[in-house]
Design an enzyme around this catalytic site. Structure first.
Site, PDB file in Angstrom:
ATOM      1  N   ARG A 174       5.397  -8.154  -0.991  1.00 10.40           N
ATOM      2  CA  ARG A 174       5.342  -7.062  -1.960  1.00 10.40           C
ATOM      3  C   ARG A 174       6.105  -5.857  -1.427  1.00 10.40           C
ATOM      4  NH1 ARG A 174      -0.991  -6.950  -3.132  1.00 10.40           N
ATOM      5  NH2 ARG A 174      -1.013  -7.756  -0.998  1.00 10.40           N
ATOM      6  N   CYS A 230       0.793  -1.240   0.000  1.00  8.93           N
ATOM      7  CA  CYS A 230       0.000   0.000   0.000  1.00  8.93           C
ATOM      8  C   CYS A 230       0.821   1.283   0.000  1.00  8.93           C
ATOM      9  CB  CYS A 230      -0.933   0.014   1.202  1.00  8.93           C
ATOM     10  SG  CYS A 230      -2.250  -1.175   1.026  1.00  8.93           S
TER      11      CYS A 230
HETATM   12  C1  UDX Z   1      -1.121  -0.027   5.583  1.00  9.05           C
HETATM   13  C2  UDX Z   1      -2.034   0.827   6.469  1.00  9.05           C
HETATM   14  O1  UDX Z   1      -1.594   0.732   7.828  1.00  9.05           O
HETATM   15  C3  UDX Z   1      -3.479   0.387   6.342  1.00  9.05           C
HETATM   16  O2  UDX Z   1      -4.322   1.254   7.086  1.00  9.05           O
HETATM   17  C4  UDX Z   1      -3.883   0.424   4.867  1.00  9.05           C
HETATM   18  O3  UDX Z   1      -5.203  -0.045   4.703  1.00  9.05           O
HETATM   19  C5  UDX Z   1      -2.926  -0.415   4.026  1.00  9.05           C
HETATM   20  O4  UDX Z   1      -1.586   0.014   4.247  1.00  9.05           O
HETATM   21  P1  UDX Z   1      -0.019  -2.441   5.758  1.00  9.05           P
HETATM   22  O5  UDX Z   1       0.762  -2.052   4.548  1.00  9.05           O
HETATM   23  O6  UDX Z   1      -0.703  -3.747   5.767  1.00  9.05           O
HETATM   24  O7  UDX Z   1      -1.170  -1.355   6.061  1.00  9.05           O
HETATM   25  O8  UDX Z   1       0.970  -2.440   7.022  1.00  9.05           O
HETATM   26  P2  UDX Z   1       1.457  -1.385   8.133  1.00  9.05           P
HETATM   27  O9  UDX Z   1       1.286  -2.012   9.442  1.00  9.05           O
HETATM   28  O10 UDX Z   1       0.873  -0.064   7.941  1.00  9.05           O
HETATM   29  O11 UDX Z   1       3.024  -1.324   7.825  1.00  9.05           O
HETATM   30  C6  UDX Z   1       3.549  -0.802   6.626  1.00  9.05           C
HETATM   31  C7  UDX Z   1       5.058  -0.829   6.649  1.00  9.05           C
HETATM   32  O12 UDX Z   1       5.570   0.118   7.582  1.00  9.05           O
HETATM   33  C8  UDX Z   1       5.656  -2.177   7.064  1.00  9.05           C
HETATM   34  O13 UDX Z   1       6.785  -2.440   6.255  1.00  9.05           O
HETATM   35  C9  UDX Z   1       6.068  -1.959   8.498  1.00  9.05           C
HETATM   36  O14 UDX Z   1       7.118  -2.800   8.913  1.00  9.05           O
HETATM   37  C10 UDX Z   1       6.504  -0.497   8.445  1.00  9.05           C
HETATM   38  N1  UDX Z   1       6.451   0.195   9.747  1.00  9.05           N
HETATM   39  C11 UDX Z   1       5.264   0.335  10.402  1.00  9.05           C
HETATM   40  C12 UDX Z   1       7.603   0.746  10.283  1.00  9.05           C
HETATM   41  O15 UDX Z   1       8.698   0.634   9.708  1.00  9.05           O
HETATM   42  N2  UDX Z   1       7.523   1.434  11.458  1.00  9.05           N
HETATM   43  C13 UDX Z   1       6.364   1.600  12.144  1.00  9.05           C
HETATM   44  O16 UDX Z   1       6.377   2.238  13.205  1.00  9.05           O
HETATM   45  C14 UDX Z   1       5.181   1.036  11.591  1.00  9.05           C
END
Ligand code: UDX
Length: 454
Positions: free
Chosen positions: A350, A283
């Site tokens: 992805r 996303c």
């Molecule tokens: C995200 C949004 O959170 C969600 O609301 C939307 O519908 C889709 O995109 P997602 O991609 O599934 O969800 O995962 P998310 O938990 O948001 O993490 C995204 C990325 O950020 C991951 O690679 C995660 O490891 C990273 N991340 C997250 C960090 O590096 N630090 C953080 O503090 C939080």
């Protein structure tokens, strides 16, 4: 609650999880996916994505669920959700061809006298609700069918790894439509969530102190922009803390302590301040690219979003450079990567930072070994040419390694068998690219600890 008839087109994370929850509430849900293998598996009750609590809720809603490869005839009152993929085009824009195909098929199957709400659940560009409405009404006119079709944008905010929890206990539900009938029907559809009248399914308990989620009703355009704004903001928040993590290292501060201290400010909040190797997944990269493309269509540069993307790219390289700094020459070294998934609790790879590491380190001549608790089968399937050796467990991974890198924040990596790993390694470096480990426990095992911004 009066059960409603719901047709879900597309059984990815959004379609499958939303539909499963609706079936659990007792709505009659038809899931449609073009891929017969997926339909076969779902019919057998086997989830096609790795999500905690999904198998349980699928089982519980089994009697209200039908799985098929084509959209059924649409008559009477009901809701149709378009939850198909919207991949990126070259310029970053979302590719709407699957949405268009779904809308066209829906229009061909609407029966005279039907009263339907067609919902865009996929993340779609601004203007998509009107676009879908246009496709359907032109098609109905061409077929000479009289029916009521109302279109709404209802973006999904679930995060992978906690998709069921996010669906059952969301922070809010957003409905963007010009049609009061659509608002009314969707309010009815989501009543069990809005009022929390359902019994929590096994494995997905209601969070403590969870408050009823507000329903935001707005225009389609505002709903569509909300989704992009939410993801851009979260991506920016992570890039912000990552930018500071590099500065923290330079001045000798610890970013985990800085993050905790700023996160306690209620205006900032503690979540999404975990510094590390940067964000990945299906996303954030796609949606930030789409928002930049949207801006440029209006001759407007979204500087913050652009910087968030750039900082994220730099952060991945920061990890590669750190490894090089420590090992001096990467060529000929063996490096073990702990984790392939873009984050813990999913098998999704992805845009995973792990893929960047594999590519960069391989190019610099390192031999790569990898481990992941769940993503290895999906890696072998989707990336058959990945230049890596797969290890069955963490100790096997460490065997002969000059360095081990924590790439994914899997909970089980918090409790690594460090002494056995130390005995198996050739070198001593543990690079914790997620700040998951305690420095002391690593050094106590005779290994050297390097984190991010600490
Ligand atoms: C995200 C949004 O959170 C969600 O609301 C939307 O519908 C889709 O995109 P997602 O991609 O599934 O969800 O995962 P998310 O938990 O948001 O993490 C995204 C990325 O950020 C991951 O690679 C995660 O490891 C990273 N991340 C997250 C960090 O590096 N630090 C953080 O503090 C939080």
């Amino acid at each position: 609650m009066a059960p409603m008839r719901v047709t879900i087109i597309g059984t990815g994370y959004v379609g499958l999880t939303t539909g499963t929850a609706l079936a659990y509430f007792g709505h009659e849900v038809t899931f449609v996916d073009k891929n017969p293998e997926i339909v076969e598996r779902l019919r057998a009750g086997v989830p096609t994505i790795h999500e905690a609590g999904l198998a349980e809720i699928m089982e519980a809603g089994r009697c209200s669920s039908v799985f098929r490869t084509d959209i059924p005839e649409l008559s009477g009152t009901g809701v149709v959700m378009i939850a198909v993929g919207t991949p990126s085009k070259r310029n970053g824009d979302a590719d709407l061809s699957f949405v268009d195909a779904a809308a066209t098929e829906v229009a061909d199957l609407v029966q005279p006298g039907a009263r339907l709400v067609v919902v865009n659940k996929s993340t779609v560009p601004v203007g998509s609700a009107r676009h879908v409405e246009g496709i359907i009404s032109r098609r109905l006119a061409a077929r000479g069918v009289e029916a009521e079709v109302h279109v709404a944008s209802n973006p999904e905010f679930l995060a992978e790894g906690r998709a069921v929890l996010d669906t059952l206990y969301p922070d809010r539900i957003v409905i963007g439509t010009e049609s009061p009938i659509a608002t009314g029907l969707l309010r009815e559809l989501y009543a069990p969530i809005l009022e929390q009248t359902f019994e929590p399914p096994p494995g997905s308990p209601r969070p403590e102190r969870y408050e009823l989620p507000p329903l935001i009703t707005t225009t389609p355009t505002s709903a569509e922009l909300t989704k992009y704004a939410a993801n851009s903001f979260l991506a920016t928040k992570i890039s912000f803390i990552n930018e500071f993590s590099v500065l923290a290292e330079k001045v000798g501060a610890d970013i985990t302590e800085v993050a905790r201290a700023i996160g306690l400010d209620q205006r900032i909040g503690p979540r999404f301040l975990q510094a590390g190797i940067g964000w990945g997944g299906s996303c954030f990269g796609k949606d930030t690219a789409a928002v930049l493309a949207l801006g440029s269509a209006y001759d407007y540069d979204l500087q913050l979003v652009r910087s968030a993307v750039e900082v994220n790219r730099r952060q991945r390289m920061f990890v590669v450079d750190k490894l090089q700094q420590q090992l001096k020459v990467l060529r000929g070294t063996t490096i073990g990567l702990l984790g392939l998934a873009f984050k813990g609790n999913t098998d999704d790879m992805r845009d995973s930072p792990a893929l960047t590491l594999v590519q960069e380190l391989h190019e610099r001549g390192a031999v790569l070994r990898v481990h992941d608790p769940v993503a290895m089968p999906s890696a072998k399937r989707h990336f058959p040419d990945l230049p890596v050796e797969y290890a069955d467990d963490e100790v096997q991974l460490a065997c002969g390694c000059d360095a081990v890198v924590v790439v994914t924040d899997w909970d089980q990596y918090r409790r690594l068998p460090l002494e056995r790993m130390a005995a198996a390694m050739r070198g001593r470096l543990v690079l914790d690219a997620r700040n998951l480990l305690q420095r002391q426990s690593v050094t106590a095992a005779g290994l050297d600890y390097v984190g991010i911004g600490r």
